[in-house]
Design a protein around this motif. Structure first.
Motif, PDB file in Angstrom:
ATOM      1  N   SER A 115       1.192  -1.704   0.542  1.00  0.00           N
ATOM      2  CA  SER A 115       0.038  -0.347   0.384  1.00  0.00           C
ATOM      3  C   SER A 115       1.018   1.304   0.146  1.00  0.00           C
ATOM      4  N   GLN A 118       2.014   1.810  -3.128  1.00  0.00           N
ATOM      5  CA  GLN A 118       1.248   2.315  -4.411  1.00  0.00           C
ATOM      6  C   GLN A 118       1.072   3.342  -4.153  1.00  0.00           C
ATOM      7  N   GLY A 119       1.069   4.382  -2.882  1.00  0.00           N
ATOM      8  CA  GLY A 119       0.496   5.715  -2.747  1.00  0.00           C
ATOM      9  C   GLY A 119       1.873   6.633  -3.043  1.00  0.00           C
ATOM     10  N   ILE A 122       1.440   7.541  -6.465  1.00  0.00           N
ATOM     11  CA  ILE A 122       0.379   8.418  -6.942  1.00  0.00           C
ATOM     12  C   ILE A 122       1.116   9.757  -6.479  1.00  0.00           C
ATOM     13  N   PRO A 157      -3.600   5.921 -12.025  1.00  0.00           N
ATOM     14  CA  PRO A 157      -2.365   4.826 -13.175  1.00  0.00           C
ATOM     15  C   PRO A 157      -3.739   3.474 -12.635  1.00  0.00           C
ATOM     16  N   ALA A 158      -4.675   2.717 -13.581  1.00  0.00           N
ATOM     17  CA  ALA A 158      -4.315   1.860 -13.468  1.00  0.00           C
ATOM     18  C   ALA A 158      -4.563   0.570 -12.568  1.00  0.00           C
ATOM     19  N   GLU A 159      -3.157   0.063 -12.814  1.00  0.00           N
ATOM     20  CA  GLU A 159      -2.680  -0.816 -12.336  1.00  0.00           C
ATOM     21  C   GLU A 159      -1.141  -0.269 -11.636  1.00  0.00           C
ATOM     22  N   ILE A 160      -0.931  -0.531 -10.168  1.00  0.00           N
ATOM     23  CA  ILE A 160       0.815  -0.262 -10.206  1.00  0.00           C
ATOM     24  C   ILE A 160       0.918  -1.451  -9.551  1.00  0.00           C
TER      25      ILE A 160
ATOM     26  N   CYS B  63      -3.068   9.606   0.244  1.00  0.00           N
ATOM     27  CA  CYS B  63      -2.185   8.326   0.816  1.00  0.00           C
ATOM     28  C   CYS B  63      -2.271   7.970  -0.482  1.00  0.00           C
ATOM     29  N   ARG B  68      -6.950   0.767  -4.926  1.00  0.00           N
ATOM     30  CA  ARG B  68      -7.873  -0.596  -3.609  1.00  0.00           C
ATOM     31  C   ARG B  68      -9.725  -0.064  -4.045  1.00  0.00           C
TER      32      ARG B  68
END
Lengths: 212, 100
Positions: A115, A118-119, A122, A157-160, B63, B68
């Motif tokens: 997480s 990914q965060g 972004i 993005p649609a995918e990370i 965040c 998700r």
């Protein structure tokens, strides 16, 4: 520099990492949160993300390109490939980002680690595009988020894809490994080299999904 | 109504999906995200990604939990319309229409 050398970006980066001097023997730093980067570990991370992303193996539509970068953060090793498209009107869409991290083992909370990565991809995109703090006569100019915009869900993005290498190293910090691979991708897609941030200063904007 | 359901019972499909996918990080935006998602599902039971974006684009997340959130909305939508199979723990809560 890779471009000036006429080399593929990834080949150039891997070459630099191979040429870095080997760490001295017994290189287990007394302080696990401070120390020099181990080029071999970074090379492994970069190599893995490049393989997972299909760098150099996939035909991409015109205006779309991959960028790669690596970052040493809180003693953790991160490498990233971003797939980005840019329109003629400088609208940027980050389609997919692949990240490979080496933070040793064990990772106490793998879901939280994923997480976090990914965060921060972004969050890194937010900073990249339109965030800066400027001063005018001693006062900060930006008063709220309308002047310091965050990436919205339609721009994300649609995918990370996040993958951690399970290496026999003591666990380290993870930090916030948001990386500048997007700028490399913009250069590869358009030929324009970004030399200062944020991108919005150079006329770039995020593209949004069609319905928004 | 969605609000009454989520606070009183705690078994709204969105709440279950949110827990199963470990959606939140700091949690600051999540109340708004769930409410926006609940409103979306009430009108559009099986939303597409662009529909999710359009309905929830106003909910910022510093965040970066957007991915998700999207997965959880799809998961919750599938729970409510599970294509014929019943879900454990949801006995009697299958929604025909209206309500949540």
């Amino acid at each position: 520099m890779a471009h000036a050398a006429g080399k593929d970006l990834v080949a150039f980066l891997l070459g630099l990492l191979s040429a870095a001097p080997a760490p001295p023997p017994g290189n287990a730093p007394a302080n696990p949160f401070f120390g020099a980067m181990n080029a071999g570990r970074m090379r492994a991370a970069l190599q893995t993300v490049v393989e997972r992303s299909g760098w150099g193996k996939r035909a991409l539509p015109k205006g779309t390109a991959l960028g790669a970068a690596f970052y040493f953060s809180h003693m953790g090793y991160f490498a990233e490939v971003a797939q980005v498209s840019v329109t003629a009107s400088k609208q940027v869409k980050v389609h997919k980002v692949g990240v490979v991290g080496d933070v040793g083992t064990p990772i106490i909370n793998p879901k939280a680690a994923e997480s976090m990565v990914q965060g921060t991809v972004i969050d890194g995109m937010s900073e990249l595009m339109a965030q800066e703090i400027t001063l005018d006569r001693g006062r900060v100019v930006q008063t709220n988020y309308h002047q310091h915009p965050m990436v919205r869900r339609s721009q994300a993005p649609a995918e990370i894809d996040v993958h951690f290498l399970q290496t026999a190293n003591p666990p380290t910090g993870l930090g916030e490994p948001a990386l500048p691979a997007v700028c490399n991708a913009i250069f590869a897609a358009t030929g324009e080299r970004i030399r200062s941030l944020p991108l919005s200063k150079h006329g770039y904007r995020w593209a949004r999904t069609a319905a928004v | 109504m969605p609000y009454k359901d989520t606070t009183r019972v705690g078994l709204h499909p969105l709440q279950i999906a949110w827990q199963e996918l470990d959606v939140p990080q700091c949690g600051y935006c999540q109340a708004g995200q769930i409410m926006a998602a609940a409103a979306l599902l009430a009108k559009t039971p099986s939303p597409t990604d662009p529909e999710i974006d359009a309905a929830m684009d106003g909910n910022l997340c510093r965040c970066g939990t957007y991915l998700r959130i999207r997965q959880a909305v799809h998961k919750a939508a599938a729970m409510r319309h599970p294509a014929g199979t019943s879900q454990p723990g949801h006995a009697g809560r299958k929604v025909a229409g209206g309500g949540t």
